[in-house]
Motif scaffolding. Structure first.
Motif, short mmCIF file in Angstrom:
data_model
loop_
_atom_site.label_atom_id
_atom_site.label_comp_id
_atom_site.label_asym_id
_atom_site.label_seq_id
_atom_site.Cartn_x
_atom_site.Cartn_y
_atom_site.Cartn_z
N SER A 149 12.10 0.69 -39.87
CA SER A 149 12.21 2.39 -39.61
C SER A 149 11.57 2.37 -37.87
O SER A 149 12.93 2.82 -38.17
N LEU A 150 10.34 2.30 -38.14
CA LEU A 150 10.72 2.70 -36.66
C LEU A 150 11.42 1.61 -36.06
O LEU A 150 11.85 2.27 -34.58
N LYS A 163 14.49 1.58 -46.74
CA LYS A 163 14.17 0.86 -48.44
C LYS A 163 14.97 -0.47 -48.59
O LYS A 163 14.42 -0.96 -49.80
N ASP A 219 5.76 0.21 -49.12
CA ASP A 219 5.62 1.04 -47.82
C ASP A 219 5.75 0.94 -46.78
O ASP A 219 5.89 1.66 -45.49
N PHE A 220 4.91 -0.20 -46.05
CA PHE A 220 4.89 -0.44 -45.44
C PHE A 220 5.39 -1.23 -44.50
O PHE A 220 5.53 -1.04 -43.26
N THR A 231 8.24 1.72 -43.57
CA THR A 231 7.60 2.30 -42.61
C THR A 231 7.29 1.17 -40.59
O THR A 231 8.78 2.11 -39.61
#
Length: 148
Positions: free
Chosen positions: A102-103, A132, A95-96, A99
């Protein structure tokens, strides 16, 4: 019970390392479409993470490359454990990565629109990309090697 790892990060910079575009020779149609190829890579440095996003824009009609861009999003980090022998980061939660990817993609999308302002590129934003989808390859590429 699984223990959660606390990782702190902050967006600390952005740079475009490559950009080029060439307007199609034929006028664009009203409903002209473009294909996008995206690539993502992650590298780690001492208390920093760099997410590199590459974009290739091709005209769907003839598959002629119209634009390319490579950008790097820089993140300051805390709490990432680095293997002292290989320099690889240990036990980063998926998940890190999702994230920060995505940014980085979102920031690159905006930069592509700004760089293309006044040209056909301002009408063809980078589509929504699932961050992902890049995580398994990123995790594999940043996995510590066995035996150091």
């Amino acid at each position: 019970m699984e223990q959660k790892k606390n990782i702190g990060f902050q967006f600390s910079g952005f740079r475009i390392t490559a950009f080029s575009f060439k307007a199609p020779e034929e006028p664009l149609g009203e409903n002209e479409s473009f294909d996008f190829e995206t690539s993502v890579g992650v590298s780690h440095e001492s208390s920093a993470l760099i997410v590199k996003v590459g974009i290739v824009v091709q005209r769907s009609l003839d598959q002629v490359r119209c634009a390319t861009m490579v950008a790097e999003s820089l993140f300051s980090t805390e709490g990432l454990e680095v293997d002292s022998h290989t320099g690889a980061v240990v036990d980063v939660p998926p998940d890190f990565y999702a994230t920060v990817i995505s940014l980085a993609i979102s920031t690159t999308r905006g930069a592509l629109l700004v760089k293309g302002a006044g040209s056909f590129l301002e009408r063809v934003p980078l589509p929504i990309v699932d961050p992902k989808a890049y995580v398994p390859a990123i995790m594999e590429a940043n996995k510590p090697s066995v035996g150091g």
